[in-house]
Design a protein around this motif. Structure first.
Motif, PDB file in Angstrom:
ATOM      1  N   ASN A 102       1.069  -1.288  -0.150  1.00  0.00           N
ATOM      2  CA  ASN A 102       0.225  -0.084  -0.466  1.00  0.00           C
ATOM      3  C   ASN A 102       0.574   1.432  -0.366  1.00  0.00           C
ATOM      4  O   ASN A 102       1.660   0.920   1.083  1.00  0.00           O
ATOM      5  CB  ASN A 102      -0.608   0.210   1.053  1.00  0.00           C
ATOM      6  N   HIS A 107      -7.685   2.505   1.688  1.00  0.00           N
ATOM      7  CA  HIS A 107      -8.408   0.534   1.103  1.00  0.00           C
ATOM      8  C   HIS A 107      -7.796  -0.210   0.071  1.00  0.00           C
ATOM      9  O   HIS A 107      -8.717   0.489  -1.248  1.00  0.00           O
ATOM     10  CB  HIS A 107      -9.531   0.374   1.658  1.00  0.00           C
ATOM     11  N   ASN A 109      -7.435  -3.985  -1.887  1.00  0.00           N
ATOM     12  CA  ASN A 109      -7.066  -5.570  -2.050  1.00  0.00           C
ATOM     13  C   ASN A 109      -6.094  -5.612  -3.544  1.00  0.00           C
ATOM     14  O   ASN A 109      -6.173  -5.040  -4.434  1.00  0.00           O
ATOM     15  CB  ASN A 109      -8.100  -6.449  -1.387  1.00  0.00           C
ATOM     16  N   ASN A 128      -6.334  -3.264   3.104  1.00  0.00           N
ATOM     17  CA  ASN A 128      -5.604  -3.072   3.958  1.00  0.00           C
ATOM     18  C   ASN A 128      -5.383  -1.004   3.585  1.00  0.00           C
ATOM     19  O   ASN A 128      -5.527  -0.773   2.396  1.00  0.00           O
ATOM     20  CB  ASN A 128      -4.621  -3.739   4.467  1.00  0.00           C
ATOM     21  N   GLU A 129      -5.858  -0.318   4.754  1.00  0.00           N
ATOM     22  CA  GLU A 129      -5.242   1.033   4.407  1.00  0.00           C
ATOM     23  C   GLU A 129      -4.101   1.709   4.538  1.00  0.00           C
ATOM     24  O   GLU A 129      -4.214   2.858   4.932  1.00  0.00           O
ATOM     25  CB  GLU A 129      -6.701   1.986   3.963  1.00  0.00           C
ATOM     26  N   VAL A 130      -2.807   1.599   5.079  1.00  0.00           N
ATOM     27  CA  VAL A 130      -2.015   1.082   6.281  1.00  0.00           C
ATOM     28  C   VAL A 130      -0.948   1.650   5.023  1.00  0.00           C
ATOM     29  O   VAL A 130      -0.138   0.588   4.362  1.00  0.00           O
ATOM     30  CB  VAL A 130      -1.831   0.389   6.911  1.00  0.00           C
ATOM     31  N   GLU A 133       1.939  -1.221   4.081  1.00  0.00           N
ATOM     32  CA  GLU A 133       1.320  -2.583   4.624  1.00  0.00           C
ATOM     33  C   GLU A 133       1.754  -3.507   3.152  1.00  0.00           C
ATOM     34  O   GLU A 133       1.373  -2.940   2.525  1.00  0.00           O
ATOM     35  CB  GLU A 133       0.007  -2.722   5.102  1.00  0.00           C
ATOM     36  N   GLU A 135       0.742  -7.070   1.992  1.00  0.00           N
ATOM     37  CA  GLU A 135       0.015  -8.456   1.564  1.00  0.00           C
ATOM     38  C   GLU A 135       0.391  -9.220   0.319  1.00  0.00           C
ATOM     39  O   GLU A 135       0.381  -8.815  -0.742  1.00  0.00           O
ATOM     40  CB  GLU A 135      -1.588  -8.141   0.856  1.00  0.00           C
TER      41      GLU A 135
END
Length: 167
Positions: A102, A107, A109, A128-130, A133, A135
Motif C-alpha cells: 500500500n 483501502h 486489495n 488494507n489502508e495502511v 503494509e 499483502e
C-alpha cells in the motif's frame, strides 16, 4: 415559460458527462487530436506496456506491485518493473506468490477475476489502508483468470491476465 425538470436534468447530465470526460482526458487536445491513451496515470509508473513474451515469464514465481488509487505499478519481475497495470503472463497450474504494498493509505486489495467479473477460486486478499503494509496472495494459475483488480477501485487498478499452457 415554465422550465421542464426533464430537460434541465438532461442538460445537466450532458454537461456532467462532458466535464467528466474532459477531466479523464477523453477529449482531444486543442489541435483536435486525441490525448495520449498510453500515458501512465500514476507518477511512479514509467509506461503502460510491459514485456509479455512468454520467455520473459518462464521462471517467474513471485509478482510484486505497489498499490496506488490510480493503478497497480509493477515492481517484480523485471518484465513489469515500473509498468502501470501490466499484463501478467502466467502458466496454467503453476503456483505464484503475488504481493502488493500500500503506497497511498487508500483501502486496496487484489483479486483475480474471470471473464464474468467473479473472483476465481477465492483468490482475493483481505485488503488494507495502511501505508507500507504488504499483502501476499498465493495462487495457482488457471485458464479462468482474465483480470486482476482492486475490488475497491476495479476500473483504475486492473490488469489483464494471460494464462499459457505448460510447455
Amino acid at each position: 415559460m415554465v422550465s421542464s425538470p426533464t430537460r434541465r436534468r438532461t442538460l445537466l447530465t450532458g454537461v456532467g458527462t462532458t466535464v467528466v470526460a474532459a477531466i479523464a482526458g477523453c477529449l482531444g487536445d486543442d489541435n483536435g487530436s486525441e490525448s495520449e491513451a498510453d500515458e501512465p496515470v500514476v507518477d511512479e509508473a514509467e509506461m503502460t506496456e510491459g514485456n509479455t513474451d512468454p520467455d520473459a515469464w518462464h521462471d517467474v514465481e513471485t509478482i510484486r506491485f505497489d498499490g496506488w488509487v490510480g493503478g497497480w505499478v509493477g515492481v517484480e519481475p523485471s518484465a513489469i518493473d515500473r509498468v502501470e497495470n501490466p499484463t501478467l503472463v502466467l502458466v496454467d497450474g503453476r503456483e505464484y506468490e503475488v504481493s502488493w504494498k500500500n503506497m497511498d493509505g487508500v483501502h486496496h486489495n487484489i483479486a483475480f477475476w474471470d471473464a464474468n467479473r467473479e473472483v476465481v477460486a477465492d483468490y482475493s486478499s483481505p485488503g488494507n489502508e495502511v501505508v507500507g503494509e504488504v499483502e501476499t496472495l498465493t495462487l495457482e494459475a488457471t485458464d479462468e483468470m482474465a483480470t486482476y483488480r482492486c475490488e475497491y477501485q476495479p476500473e483504475g487498478q486492473r490488469g489483464d491476465v494471460v494464462v499459457l499452457e505448460d510447455r
